[in-house]
Design an enzyme around this catalytic site. Structure first.
Site, mmCIF file in Angstrom:
data_model
loop_
_atom_site.group_PDB
_atom_site.id
_atom_site.type_symbol
_atom_site.label_atom_id
_atom_site.label_comp_id
_atom_site.label_asym_id
_atom_site.label_seq_id
_atom_site.Cartn_x
_atom_site.Cartn_y
_atom_site.Cartn_z
ATOM 1 N N ASP A 46 0.767 -1.184 -0.031
ATOM 2 C CA ASP A 46 -0.042 0.006 0.161
ATOM 3 C C ASP A 46 0.907 1.273 -0.042
ATOM 4 O OD1 ASP A 46 -2.437 -1.179 0.009
ATOM 5 O OD2 ASP A 46 -3.097 -1.040 2.116
ATOM 6 N N ASP A 51 -7.125 -7.441 13.916
ATOM 7 C CA ASP A 51 -6.669 -8.618 14.498
ATOM 8 C C ASP A 51 -7.308 -9.028 15.503
ATOM 9 O OD1 ASP A 51 -5.422 -6.806 16.057
ATOM 10 O OD2 ASP A 51 -3.487 -7.226 15.633
#
Length: 521
Positions: free
Chosen positions: A125, A278
């Site tokens: 990214d 996460d």
């Protein structure tokens, strides 16, 4: 003479007003704050003692993970070739990782696994076109060697890391993969990582996650990295181990782990509603009955932030995200019918409330605000068991993860008190969903520079900060407040709190001027 008399009269009026307000209002409020802080301290104390007892029992009497989950190595079948090995996807999300991209890609491409059953996906990214070109060329270099590595980019950074991971799983060339191993850009797994982790899934269809431990390559770089190592080692040595052994649940650390892709899909996939995607995935998967296992002996090299600015941004994300996730999921956990009551109680009370909220707040409010204020208002006293004995025992229990740094224990206490200021602020931002709730700043890494330092005597070239970037006004304000309280205790007090207060003042001052990352222990 008239001017002097006027000053005395004004001073007398201020003193009288203070006494009128102090007795009916300030004293009761401060006394209530003391009781609340003592209650929070007791909650944290009971949690730490419980964790300490359980970890001792786990080490002495629990079966090892290999025995509990019937671990057997993958054996290659000579007839069909490598078909006994499942298809594995390796994802490496990165963002402008100039210093570490070669290390992480090289480590992933060096994994010992049948080449026709391994897909390595570099999710870049980056916004710097030069870095993007370097990462792409590195992928092409490994692809030329026969490694199945794919360079993947997106048009926007929507969803940050969660968005990149989610987009990666949508690609057609990974549909046949059964498992996905995730490594952040500064992580470098050993070649046998997959051969040690994947076999846990073989005889356990309800197992969703195998989490490895982080091993820090720059823990000895400076005092800042030493302090981080002490905090994180307790997390891995005790919290992760206890959660894995007792409830088959813990928070995924976001990297150095292997997921069963079916579990990710069943849990709803990656979500970017918080900065702890996460932990979000781990909680949702656990609520659907999936189990996790933590392997303390399976370690992956990684890097700790070595500048205070980078560490502050990281701690903001790690403190704000869990609080915000707790706000979003607490009722979902309560209403869940797939997991037992005791597991729900563990997740809500122990995992979230005590560790992610109470631990930050009691450290800051009790030891940096309420205790110093009792010096200025002597009518309110804090019992010795709350101000000395309980925090001492908690500190000793926290230090078991890093015995080699026991000599730094006292400064670690002072440093944690400083960081509790930022963690508490971030926790409130997460609970209230305030302005910076979704702030995501990628942690700065110095991978190649660290390697060069190891191989030569040249010092690491750190980025230069402007004086405004280095100075932290909030820490300096608290340093002044604690110094004033310390002086009052030295002159008029009776508890010798000034020793602690002056030392804590020094810690706030050092971090206030941004020098914590330059001190070498």
């Amino acid at each position: 003479m008239a001017e002097i008399m006027g000053r005395k009269e004004v001073t007398g009026q201020i003193g009288m007003t203070w006494e009128m307000v102090k007795t009916p209002l300030i004293v009761p409020l401060l006394r209530l704050a003391v009781y609340i802080c003592l209650a929070m301290a007791l909650m944290l104390f009971v949690e730490r003692v419980y964790m300490g007892i359980v970890i001792v029992l786990v080490k002495l009497f629990w079966k090892k993970p290999e025995d509990r989950y019937k671990w057997k190595p993958c054996e290659e079948d000579l007839e069909p070739g490598s078909t006994t090995y499942p298809f594995v996807l390796v994802q490496i999300p990165m963002f402008n990782e100039k210093e570490v991209y070669k290390i992480s890609i090289g480590a992933a491409c060096g994994l010992s696994w049948p080449i026709d059953r391994l897909v390595i996906q570099v999710l870049d990214d980056s916004t710097d076109p030069n870095i993007k070109q370097m990462v792409e060329e590195e992928c092409q270099r490994w692809a030329a060697k026969g490694v199945n590595v794919v360079y993947q980019i997106r048009e926007t950074r929507g969803g940050y890391k969660a968005g990149a991971l989610k987009e990666g799983l949508k690609r057609s060339y990974v549909k046949h993969c059964e498992f996905v191993a995730i490594f952040d850009a500064d992580f470098r797994p050993e070649p046998d990582f997959l051969k040690r982790a994947i076999p846990f899934f073989r005889n356990n269809p309800d197992l969703a996650l195998v989490q490895a431990r982080w091993r820090f390559v720059n823990a000895d770089e400076c005092l800042l990295t030493k302090m981080q190592e002490m905090s994180l080692n307790y997390h891995f040595t005790v919290e992760q181990e206890v959660g894995s052994a007792t409830h088959a649940f813990f928070g995924f650390n976001g990297t150095a782990g292997v997921w069963r892709i079916a579990a990710i899909n069943e849990a709803g996939g990656w979500k970017d509603r918080t900065t702890v995607e996460d932990m979000d995935l781990a909680v949702r998967a656990s609520l659907r009955g999936w189990k996790f296992v933590y392997l303390g002996h399976l370690q992956v090299k990684s890097e700790l932030p070595s500048t205070f600015k980078a560490f502050r941004f990281q701690q903001h994300r790690w403190s704000c995200g869990p609080a915000n996730l707790f706000r979003k999921m607490v009722m979902e956990i309560v209403r869940n019918k797939k997991v037992k009551f005791w597991k729900k109680l563990y997740v809500i009370y122990s995992f979230f409330f005590v560790r992610k909220i109470i631990a930050h707040m009691v450290t800051f409010f009790f030891y940096c605000v309420v205790l110093p204020l009792t010096i200025l208002i002597p009518e309110v006293e804090v019992p010795t068991w709350g101000s000395i004995y309980i925090p001492s025992i908690i500190t000793i229990l926290n230090s078991v993860g890093t015995p080699r740094s026991i000599h730094l224990l006292f400064y670690w206490i002072l440093f944690e008190n400083v960081m509790s200021l930022h963690r508490t602020k971030a926790t409130f931002i997460g609970l209230l969903e305030a302005g910076r709730v979704n702030e995501w700043v990628v942690t700065e890494k110095l991978g190649d520079a660290l390697k060069n330092k190891t191989n030569s005597k040249t010092a690491i070239k750190r980025p230069r900060f402007k004086i405004g970037d280095r100075i932290n006004v909030l820490e300096l304000c608290f340093a002044v407040f604690l110094f004033i309280c310390g002086c009052c205790d030295l002159l008029y007090g009776k508890h010798y709190y000034f020793i602690y207060l002056f030392l804590q003042t020094i810690s706030f001052t050092i971090t206030g001027f941004g020098y914590i990352g330059t001190i070498v222990p």
